[in-house]
Design an enzyme around this catalytic site. Structure first.
Site, mmCIF file in Angstrom:
data_model
loop_
_atom_site.group_PDB
_atom_site.id
_atom_site.type_symbol
_atom_site.label_atom_id
_atom_site.label_comp_id
_atom_site.label_asym_id
_atom_site.label_seq_id
_atom_site.Cartn_x
_atom_site.Cartn_y
_atom_site.Cartn_z
ATOM 1 C CB CYS A 127 -0.629 0.027 1.349
ATOM 2 S SG CYS A 127 -2.111 -1.310 1.354
ATOM 3 C CG ASP A 142 -21.914 10.689 -15.466
ATOM 4 O OD1 ASP A 142 -20.807 10.247 -14.826
ATOM 5 O OD2 ASP A 142 -22.328 10.188 -16.387
#
Length: 222
Positions: free
Chosen positions: A46, A139
């Site tokens: 990570c 959107d």
């Protein structure tokens, strides 16, 4: 398990982050967005991923893509971890991480968005968050989803390539072929007739001959 499918509107969730409380839709505004999740803080793979994402932050900004990460630990842990991430990049520890990290210590968002990896668990037996990548359009709809296991780090160069394709094909009636990179030829979508394609692409297009005789493999330059 709940999850988000392509074309779905991502919920306007509220979350605590390293830059304070946000509402996801307001955070994005009219921009594109990338939400990428991580199994937990202070883990090796990570750290390399978030460091690479930080190095590429200007590339995401050029594409008007707002970045935000998620991990199951607290905001306090995220802030301490951010120092390690920037140090991994050989940046001064005072340099801030150029994007926020969501705190999901109760795993509520990971459950809502279908991010949990049932095969990877912590010392208490709780499932960890998988390495999800969500690309979200202006959107607020999901345009792309990629799910990696905890043991496999992502390729952020590929993520940028995919964003270039998504943004191009959102406004042009084209598709991008295998291994496409910006500047290369694109393909005329099959739903366009020959007549429509000639009007839309006055510079012309080439059609590849195939044994079936069908004229569906059509290339053009933008």
């Amino acid at each position: 398990m709940p999850g988000i499918l392509l074309g779905d509107v991502l919920p306007n969730f509220e979350a605590d982050t390293t830059i304070g409380k946000i509402h996801f839709h307001e955070f994005l505004g009219n921009s594109w967005g990338i939400l990428f999740s991580h199994p937990r803080d202070f883990t090796p793979v990570c750290t390399t991923e978030l460091a690479r994402a930080a190095k590429l932050s200007d590339e995401f900004k050029k594409r008007d893509v707002k970045m935000i990460a998620l991990s199951i630990d607290s905001v306090e842990d995220h802030r301490k971890w951010s120092e390690d991430i920037m140090a991994f990049n050989q940046e001064k520890t005072c340099s801030p991480l150029p994007y926020p990290i969501i705190a999901d210590d109760k795993r509520e968002l990971a459950v809502l968005l279908g991010m949990l990896d049932p095969d990877e668990r912590d010392k208490d037996g709780m499932p960890l968050t998988a390495r999800c990548v969500f690309i979200v359009g202006p959107d607020k709809r999901l345009k792309l989803s990629v799910l990696y296991p905890a043991t496999t780090g992502r390729n952020f160069d590929e993520i940028l390539r995919v964003i270039d394709s998504l943004q191009l094909t959102a406004t042009k009636k084209v598709a991008t072929p295998v291994d496409w990179k910006p500047g290369q030829e694109v393909m005329v979508i099959p739903s366009l007739s020959e007549e429509e394609a000639k009007k839309l692409f006055p510079a012309g297009f080439t059609t590849k001959d195939v044994p079936s005789g069908k004229k569906y493999i059509r290339y053009t330059k933008l």
